[in-house]
Structure formats: structure tokens, C-alpha cells
Design an enzyme around this catalytic site. Structure first.
Site, PDB file in Angstrom:
ATOM      1  N   HIS A  34      77.987  25.557 -77.971  1.00  0.00           N
ATOM      2  CA  HIS A  34      76.793  26.290 -77.890  1.00  0.00           C
ATOM      3  C   HIS A  34      75.925  24.669 -78.436  1.00  0.00           C
ATOM      4  O   HIS A  34      75.254  24.885 -79.771  1.00  0.00           O
ATOM      5  CB  HIS A  34      76.691  27.731 -78.035  1.00  0.00           C
ATOM      6  CG  HIS A  34      75.096  27.932 -77.036  1.00  0.00           C
ATOM      7  ND1 HIS A  34      73.898  28.173 -78.413  1.00  0.00           N
ATOM      8  CD2 HIS A  34      75.051  28.292 -76.184  1.00  0.00           C
ATOM      9  CE1 HIS A  34      73.048  28.211 -78.223  1.00  0.00           C
ATOM     10  NE2 HIS A  34      72.816  28.781 -76.848  1.00  0.00           N
ATOM     11  N   HIS A  76      67.005  22.222 -75.840  1.00  0.00           N
ATOM     12  CA  HIS A  76      66.821  23.363 -75.403  1.00  0.00           C
ATOM     13  C   HIS A  76      65.872  24.286 -74.806  1.00  0.00           C
ATOM     14  O   HIS A  76      65.576  24.851 -73.729  1.00  0.00           O
ATOM     15  CB  HIS A  76      67.206  24.532 -76.363  1.00  0.00           C
ATOM     16  CG  HIS A  76      66.783  25.999 -75.917  1.00  0.00           C
ATOM     17  ND1 HIS A  76      66.303  26.609 -76.187  1.00  0.00           N
ATOM     18  CD2 HIS A  76      68.030  26.469 -75.436  1.00  0.00           C
ATOM     19  CE1 HIS A  76      67.031  27.979 -75.679  1.00  0.00           C
ATOM     20  NE2 HIS A  76      67.705  27.352 -75.459  1.00  0.00           N
TER      21      HIS A  76
END
Ligand code: G3P
Ligand code: CA
Length: 360
Positions: A34, A76
Site C-alpha cells: 500500500h 495519494h
């Protein structure tokens, strides 16, 4: 929050039929790094991706946003201010809400920024690191990579090391990009095609929180580009304001995810997606306690429609292990074995890879 069908389907492991009992060695469970090895190096930097690669996960994740000059970068947030020095370099470029939007900057400008561990700014204007025990802020020098740079590095390592590690891009806020006049989904698909990711056999999952866009990708964009990738519908709660919808006057309101948790929700998602990416508590209820793991029924419902389930986000930081688990490995055991998920998104890919290896 609305009472939903899946909450009613909570079942205790004590009641689980042996038919559903699972052993990790029987199926292919996967690990998704991630934002890279983001537990150890600043998220989404090439350094964090190279480190993740060396840990041999199955996939490495890219969150993708677009710049003013239509380049794709791996970040992100569609803001630059949580992980870069944009506020110092370009102080006059914030919007009225005080945020610095990636879409307002060219790639050349973004490349001038340094990337650090994520931080918030407190009332006194001091930067406070989000995960204080992680890599120290502003040490060394990291940059925002383009989507292409990252794919080239992963494909390059696949060649030099001989592994076949996949990519797991997320199209970030397509609703926002389209409102700003940019078709980010089309741009992401174009890059994926250029790098050889074209069909369901390609080593990629393409994810988004935006169901309307997922449907558009499946029904319009991919057929028009002769592509057929594996798609993942990410799941959120409506009140997170993760996805917005605009009316004709340009006013926005949160997209309602409530239907996804209703009885027919997974059937509807499975028309377009190969899997779902739920938040961990959507799979294992937070009402669980040690020895009494309460499953929401979401995995069973998704599997019944032939979909994979890859929940997010597994973190080993202090305070991030749910009370129903003794430690990180125990949390993985609950999800991989008791809940029977097919993969996990984790900031600590080495730990999940080692866990799965120890199960074999
Ligand atoms: O994409 C899966 C997971 O990453 C979703 O959460 O906010 O970290 O992108 P986020
Ligand atoms: Ca993501």
C-alpha cells in the site's frame, strides 16, 4: 450511519460451518504493498516502491492524480500539501480553502518539490508527523514520481530480478478531475495500454472509489480502447465524502454508498468489477473481541458473485491493531483465514509476505 443489511448478517466464528473454514495454502492469497513500503519510507516515493519490490509482494499500489499539464503523478491526495514542501516553495498558490491542488501545478513545478512523511499542520503552524515512529520528516530527498516512471521501475525490476510483480493503480477522485475538465480515467488507461496492460490476464488491478466511473470504464472506455482489465470497486461510507456528485448547477453532494451494503449490493457491483476493496471494519465488525470474531457477511456476499476481496489498510503502527487481535500476524490470521479475504493492502508488505510464507 444507516443500518445496513450486512450489519444484520454478522456471524460469530463459533457458528461458522466447517464448509467455510479456510487454509491459506489452499488458495492464492495476495499482498498489496500500500503506497509502497510506506511503513518504512515516505509513501509513493520510488524509494518506497523499490523497497516494497524487494519484499516481494504480489502487487505494488499507485494512487494516481493529474497535473495542470495533463501528466499523471503518483500521489495519494489530489493535494500536494500533506507530503511536500509546496507551501514553502509556492506560498501564493493555495486555493481559497488553503489547499494546494496538484491539478494547479505543472509537472515541472511538482518535480521541484521535496516529498516527506505525511504531516498535518497544527494551530501554531507546526508540522506534526502523522505516524511519529515512521521515517523522520524531511530527511534525504524524495520526489513525486510520474505514473510512467513508476511502471518503468517495476517492469525494469521484473526484468532484472526475474519476478512478476503486478501493479495496482487507483484512479483518484475521477469526479473531481472531470469537474476540472480532465479525463483522468482515459489517461490512466492509455498509459496502462502503452505499457502492455490490456486484458484480464495482465498483472494489474485497476481500482477506484467512484462507482459511476468504474461503470464508465467497464462499459465505455475499455471497450473503446480494446482493453478488458480486472477492476476493483473500493468501498467507503457515504459520510466520508470520498466521492462527490455534481448537479447541473455545479453543486456537489456526497455519493451515497449505502446501496452497496444492502442485500443486492454485491450483485450490482459484480456487473462491472472483479473484486472489492472494503475498509477493514466492513469485513470484520469492530464489535469483535478476542475469540469472538464477528464477520459482517461482506466476503461471503462478494465471493457468491465471484469477486475477490482485498481490504485496506493493514498497519503495524502503535494503536493500529484492533482490540480483537493480539498483534499484526493475529490480525492477518483473522482476515486471511477467518474472514477468508483474498488479499490485503498493507504499509508493511514484508510482514504480510512473511506471514503467508509461514502458513505454507
Ligand atoms: O486503494 C485501497 C486503499 O488504498 C484505499 O485507501 O485512501 O489509502 O487510497 P487509500
Ligand atoms: Ca489507494
Amino acid at each position: 450511519m444507516k443500518k445496513l443489511w450486512l450489519t444484520a448478517a454478522v456471524s460469530s466464528t463459533l457458528l461458522m460451518s466447517p464448509f467455510f473454514a479456510h487454509s491459506a495454502s489452499e488458495t492464492d492469497k495476495v499482498v498489496v504493498a500500500h503506497r509502497g513500503a510506506s511503513g518504512y519510507l515516505p509513501e509513493h516515493t520510488l524509494a518506497a516502491k523499490a523497497m516494497a519490490y524487494a519484499m516481494k509482494p504480489d502487487y505494488i499500489e499507485q494512487d494516481v492524480v493529474m497535473t495542470k499539464d495533463n501528466k499523471l503523478v503518483v500521489l495519494h491526495d489530489h493535494y500536494l500539501d500533506r507530503v511536500t514542501n509546496v507551501a514553502q516553495k509556492f506560498p501564493e498558490r493555495a486555493r481559497n480553502d488553503g489547499r494546494y491542488y496538484a491539478i494547479d501545478f505543472t509537472l515541472a513545478e511538482i518535480k521541484q518539490l521535496s516529498v516527506t512523511e505525511g504531516f498535518n499542520v497544527d494551530k501554531e503552524g507546526k508540522q506534526v508527523q502523522g505516524f511519529p515512529e515512521r521515517y523522520p520528516m524531511w530527511k534525504s530527498d524524495f520526489k513525486v514520481p510520474t505514473f510512467e516512471e513508476e511502471i518503468e521501475m517495476i517492469q525494469g525490476l521484473n526484468k532484472s530480478l526475474g519476478y512478476d510483480i503486478g501493479i495496482y493503480p487507483e484512479i483518484k477522485a475521477p469526479w473531481f478531475h472531470r469537474h476540472e475538465g480532465k479525463d483522468i480515467s482515459k489517461a490512466v488507461l492509455k498509459v496502462l495500454k502503452e505499457y502492455g496492460y490490456t486484458d484480464k490476464g495482465s498483472n494489474v488491478y485497476l481500482q477506484t472509489f467512484d462507482f459511476n466511473e468504474l461503470k464508465r470504464i467497464h462499459e465505455e472506455l475499455m471497450p473503446a480502447m480494446d482493453m478488458d482489465l480486472k477492476l476493483i470497486q473500493l468501498m467507503a461510507y457515504t459520510d466520508w465524502n470520498e466521492t462527490m456528485v455534481y448537479d447541473k448547477k455545479g453543486n456537489s453532494q456526497p455519493y451515497s454508498y449505502d446501496w452497496m451494503f444492502e442485500k443486492e449490493g454485491m450483485k450490482q457491483v459484480a456487473k462491472y468489477a472483479d473484486g472489492i476493496g472494503p475498509w477493514k471494519p466492513m469485513v470484520v465488525s469492530d464489535k469483535s473481541s478476542k475469540g469472538n470474531i464477528q464477520l459482517t457477511g461482506l466476503v461471503k456476499a462478494a465471493h457468491a458473485e465471484g469477486m475477490k476481496v482485498h481490504p485496506y489498510t493493514f498497519r503495524a503502527d502503535q494503536g493500529r491493531i484492533p482490540t480483537y487481535a493480539n498483534n499484526f500476524d493475529d490480525m492477518l490470521d483473522v482476515f486471511y483465514n477467518t474472514a477468508n479475504v483474498d488479499g490485503v493492502f498493507t504499509d508493511f508488505p514484508d510482514k504480510a509476505v512473511n506471514y503467508l510464507a509461514s502458513e505454507k
